[in-house]
Design a protein around this motif. Structure first.
Motif, mmCIF file in Angstrom:
data_model
loop_
_atom_site.group_PDB
_atom_site.id
_atom_site.type_symbol
_atom_site.label_atom_id
_atom_site.label_comp_id
_atom_site.label_asym_id
_atom_site.label_seq_id
_atom_site.Cartn_x
_atom_site.Cartn_y
_atom_site.Cartn_z
ATOM 1 N N SER A 109 0.799 -1.235 0.000
ATOM 2 C CA SER A 109 0.000 0.000 0.000
ATOM 3 C C SER A 109 0.830 1.283 0.000
ATOM 4 C CB SER A 109 -1.013 0.019 1.150
ATOM 5 O OG SER A 109 -0.395 0.281 2.375
ATOM 6 N N HIS A 110 2.112 1.196 -0.315
ATOM 7 C CA HIS A 110 2.972 2.373 -0.460
ATOM 8 C C HIS A 110 3.354 2.546 -1.926
ATOM 9 C CE1 HIS A 110 3.611 1.625 3.845
ATOM 10 N NE2 HIS A 110 3.894 2.910 3.919
ATOM 11 N N LEU A 111 3.087 3.712 -2.469
ATOM 12 C CA LEU A 111 3.551 4.058 -3.814
ATOM 13 C C LEU A 111 4.787 4.926 -3.642
ATOM 14 C CD1 LEU A 111 3.175 4.177 -6.908
ATOM 15 C CD2 LEU A 111 1.816 6.256 -6.531
ATOM 16 N N ILE A 112 5.861 4.547 -4.331
ATOM 17 C CA ILE A 112 7.115 5.297 -4.262
ATOM 18 C C ILE A 112 7.560 5.612 -5.683
ATOM 19 C CG2 ILE A 112 9.516 5.305 -3.484
ATOM 20 C CD1 ILE A 112 8.616 3.058 -1.473
ATOM 21 N N VAL A 113 7.729 6.896 -5.960
ATOM 22 C CA VAL A 113 8.216 7.337 -7.261
ATOM 23 C C VAL A 113 9.522 8.085 -7.013
ATOM 24 C CG1 VAL A 113 7.741 8.702 -9.335
ATOM 25 C CG2 VAL A 113 5.863 7.554 -8.139
ATOM 26 N N SER A 114 10.555 7.702 -7.737
ATOM 27 C CA SER A 114 11.850 8.359 -7.581
ATOM 28 C C SER A 114 12.456 8.595 -8.956
ATOM 29 C CB SER A 114 12.787 7.503 -6.719
ATOM 30 O OG SER A 114 12.994 6.248 -7.326
ATOM 31 N N GLY A 115 13.416 9.494 -8.985
ATOM 32 C CA GLY A 115 14.068 9.783 -10.252
ATOM 33 C C GLY A 115 15.284 10.650 -10.069
ATOM 34 N N ASN A 116 16.005 10.809 -11.161
ATOM 35 C CA ASN A 116 17.213 11.623 -11.151
ATOM 36 C C ASN A 116 17.390 12.260 -12.523
ATOM 37 O OD1 ASN A 116 19.621 12.682 -10.050
ATOM 38 N ND2 ASN A 116 20.782 11.113 -11.134
ATOM 39 N N ARG A 117 17.647 13.543 -12.537
ATOM 40 C CA ARG A 117 17.895 14.278 -13.770
ATOM 41 C C ARG A 117 19.179 15.071 -13.581
ATOM 42 N NH1 ARG A 117 15.204 19.495 -16.173
ATOM 43 N NH2 ARG A 117 16.005 19.382 -18.289
ATOM 44 N N THR A 118 20.122 14.862 -14.472
ATOM 45 C CA THR A 118 21.404 15.555 -14.364
ATOM 46 C C THR A 118 21.545 16.576 -15.487
ATOM 47 O OG1 THR A 118 22.494 13.818 -15.640
ATOM 48 C CG2 THR A 118 22.541 13.605 -13.252
#
Length: 109
Positions: A34-43
């Protein structure tokens, strides 16, 4: 900061994350218990001599805990024009009448 709209419909949650400038490969989506995790990286492109930049660079992680019963096997996501849309279906539970068994015997019989 990454801006997000969250909409709860009758049959699902929809998350819209505004990720202009990100590529699909820069973003990860996880769903666990029941946890939504969105992650990302932009360089930044180091070959470009920026005069000024106001775009988002760096890494981010956003988490949401959802209390409803969710269908984690049928989550869908699409990335169009810089907006990541994630749809999580709700598991529908129907109300039902519970029948009471009637026993005329006393507890000592």
């Amino acid at each position: 900061e990454i801006k997000t709209d969250i909409v709860k419909n009758e049959d699902s949650y929809q998350f819209n994350l505004y990720l202009a400038g990100f590529n699909k490969e820069d973003i990860k989506i996880n769903f666990d218990d029941s946890h939504l995790i969105v992650s990302g990286n932009r360089t930044k492109d180091e070959t470009i001599n920026y005069h000024k930049t106001e775009g988002y660079f760096g890494s981010f992680e956003k988490k949401w805990k959802l209390s409803e019963k969710l269908d984690g096997d049928n989550i869908s996501a699409e990335f169009i024009n810089g907006i990541l849309s994630i749809k999580i279906p709700l598991i529908k539970t129907e109300k039902r009448k519970i029948e009471i068994k009637w026993n005329n015997k006393s507890p000592t019989d």
